[in-house]
Enzyme design. Sequence first.
Site, PDB file in Angstrom:
ATOM      1  N   LYS A   1      26.770  35.820  35.796  1.00 23.83           N
ATOM      2  CA  LYS A   1      27.322  36.824  36.704  1.00 23.83           C
ATOM      3  C   LYS A   1      28.259  37.776  35.967  1.00 23.83           C
ATOM      4  O   LYS A   1      28.191  38.997  36.120  1.00 23.83           O
ATOM      5  CB  LYS A   1      28.090  36.140  37.841  1.00 23.83           C
ATOM      6  CG  LYS A   1      28.862  37.099  38.737  1.00 23.83           C
ATOM      7  CD  LYS A   1      29.662  36.364  39.792  1.00 23.83           C
ATOM      8  CE  LYS A   1      31.006  35.894  39.296  1.00 23.83           C
ATOM      9  NZ  LYS A   1      32.135  36.746  39.728  1.00 23.83           N
ATOM     10  N   ASN A   2      29.150  37.214  35.150  1.00 17.49           N
ATOM     11  CA  ASN A   2      30.166  38.034  34.493  1.00 17.49           C
ATOM     12  C   ASN A   2      29.601  38.886  33.356  1.00 17.49           C
ATOM     13  O   ASN A   2      30.296  39.739  32.822  1.00 17.49           O
ATOM     14  CB  ASN A   2      31.308  37.157  33.987  1.00 17.49           C
ATOM     15  CG  ASN A   2      32.149  36.605  35.125  1.00 17.49           C
ATOM     16  OD1 ASN A   2      32.123  37.126  36.230  1.00 17.49           O
ATOM     17  ND2 ASN A   2      32.884  35.538  34.862  1.00 17.49           N
TER      18      ASN A   2
ATOM     19  N   CYS B   1      38.917  37.621  44.567  1.00 14.36           N
ATOM     20  CA  CYS B   1      39.576  36.345  44.848  1.00 14.36           C
ATOM     21  C   CYS B   1      41.097  36.514  44.864  1.00 14.36           C
ATOM     22  O   CYS B   1      41.660  37.268  44.073  1.00 14.36           O
ATOM     23  CB  CYS B   1      39.216  35.297  43.793  1.00 14.36           C
ATOM     24  SG  CYS B   1      37.580  34.604  43.985  1.00 14.36           S
TER      25      CYS B   1
ATOM     26  N   ARG C   1      46.036  41.116  39.346  1.00 15.39           N
ATOM     27  CA  ARG C   1      45.170  41.493  38.228  1.00 15.39           C
ATOM     28  C   ARG C   1      45.419  42.978  37.949  1.00 15.39           C
ATOM     29  O   ARG C   1      44.760  43.829  38.523  1.00 15.39           O
ATOM     30  CB  ARG C   1      43.700  41.261  38.566  1.00 15.39           C
ATOM     31  CG  ARG C   1      43.368  39.843  38.969  1.00 15.39           C
ATOM     32  CD  ARG C   1      41.873  39.642  38.871  1.00 15.39           C
ATOM     33  NE  ARG C   1      41.447  38.441  39.556  1.00 15.39           N
ATOM     34  CZ  ARG C   1      40.212  37.945  39.472  1.00 15.39           C
ATOM     35  NH1 ARG C   1      39.310  38.547  38.757  1.00 15.39           N
ATOM     36  NH2 ARG C   1      39.871  36.864  40.116  1.00 15.39           N
TER      37      ARG C   1
ATOM     38  N   ASP D   1      38.127  30.125  34.287  1.00 15.27           N
ATOM     39  CA  ASP D   1      37.133  29.912  35.341  1.00 15.27           C
ATOM     40  C   ASP D   1      36.581  28.493  35.379  1.00 15.27           C
ATOM     41  O   ASP D   1      35.795  28.151  36.268  1.00 15.27           O
ATOM     42  CB  ASP D   1      35.971  30.902  35.178  1.00 15.27           C
ATOM     43  CG  ASP D   1      36.324  32.290  35.705  1.00 15.27           C
ATOM     44  OD1 ASP D   1      37.403  32.451  36.291  1.00 15.27           O
ATOM     45  OD2 ASP D   1      35.509  33.215  35.523  1.00 15.27           O
TER      46      ASP D   1
ATOM     47  N   ARG E   1      29.371  33.724  45.777  1.00 10.39           N
ATOM     48  CA  ARG E   1      29.657  34.862  44.902  1.00 10.39           C
ATOM     49  C   ARG E   1      29.304  34.532  43.455  1.00 10.39           C
ATOM     50  O   ARG E   1      29.049  35.444  42.662  1.00 10.39           O
ATOM     51  CB  ARG E   1      31.143  35.239  44.985  1.00 10.39           C
ATOM     52  CG  ARG E   1      31.540  35.903  46.304  1.00 10.39           C
ATOM     53  CD  ARG E   1      32.967  36.417  46.275  1.00 10.39           C
ATOM     54  NE  ARG E   1      33.208  37.082  45.009  1.00 10.39           N
ATOM     55  CZ  ARG E   1      34.257  36.822  44.222  1.00 10.39           C
ATOM     56  NH1 ARG E   1      35.136  35.906  44.550  1.00 10.39           N
ATOM     57  NH2 ARG E   1      34.413  37.479  43.082  1.00 10.39           N
TER      58      ARG E   1
END
Length: 423
Positions: free
Chosen positions: A24-25, A120, A125, A310, A402
Amino acid sequence: MTLQKIKIQGGIPLSGEIAISGAKNAALPLMAAALLTDKPLVLTNMPNLADITSMQALLDQHGVHLSNDASQKTLTLTAQTIHNTTAPYDIVRKMRASILVLGPILARCGQAQVSLPGGCAIGVRPIDIHLNGLRDLGAEIELIDGYIHARAPNGLSGTTITFPVVSVTGTENLMMAACLAKGESRLVNAAREPEIIDLANCLISMGAEITGAGTDTITIQGKKHLTGTTHRVIPDRIETGTYAMAAAITKGSIHLTNTSLNLIPTVSSLLQKAGVSLVETSTGFQVQASQESHQGVDIMTEPFPGFATDLQAQMMALMTICQGASLVTETIWENRFMHVPELCRMGANITVHGPSALVRGVPQLNGAPVMATDLRASVCLVLAGLAAEGETIINRVYHLDRGYERVEDKLGMCGARIERIDE
């Protein structure tokens, strides 16, 4: 939207094979890179996730034509014209990675308006890194009514940008913007994650001139135009680590395919130190957990190649049933212990002291109703439920969708008693 829960009957050692999805990232910045060219960008090994759908919706309203072949895990993106340079709040609020469209649209169109991002609730951030870097490249930036208004009517100009702290999305955004800037740009104290290397490789295939990706200094020679290409998304290292820990926490054995131990160097060494066997195979690696209790190990999250933030929640779940004590220190996000009270509801013994959590191993977790607070916390509770005695009900599993593709199917094929139910 129907709210769903996940129900798990725990205590079953997992056994079988899990194919790891595309990252995903890595996929999200790769999709944003399509904005840099008017030619088609074909991405293969694409994961099917809620965040990918959100990014598709965002790119669609910018004018990107999308053709999705889900059966082949292939997405074709063509940004022949960008007819809308505004990324609206309604889409951006769902996912912080939406900020990745800022650099490409600004570099190509000379202007961009992007809503301040959401995602999230794991802490502040700051996007100052993105904005200051774009200012260094010559952009004029204002914050008006919750939107970033960026202008570069004469284009961007290459320069040296030194990041005050390591930022993955900051590195990605500025690397993409610099591809269309005039002259040479250097990104100093750049992120070194595999996803950065993957993006650089795709951009190079599109005609960009980039050196140093994977080191702390990346050099980009700006080009007037980029072209299209076909690129395979790398395997998801967070999913890789998560399912390795699923095997460990259930004292099971899982063969992880379409992945590599090279993606999780620190995680694999800590798992081995805890007593988990990891053996490379031709298609991935085999995770074999001991039938005895594993040993607690200390963890500190750090930018790559350090331990990924993560994976912190998942590793903490494993540590709850290890012998001895484990000190988990979170250095990336300040609110990333929201899963601790939920694990304690299941019988874990965890004490939080500021940025650190002391985990004292217990012989057994017990099933309980729990609530997911963010993406990685949700899968941490899945792992805890797999190991716990009795039934665990996890609420708010929309977080899970997600970042994890078909989690119930993948675990179910390894013997887990797990199902999704409507509230």
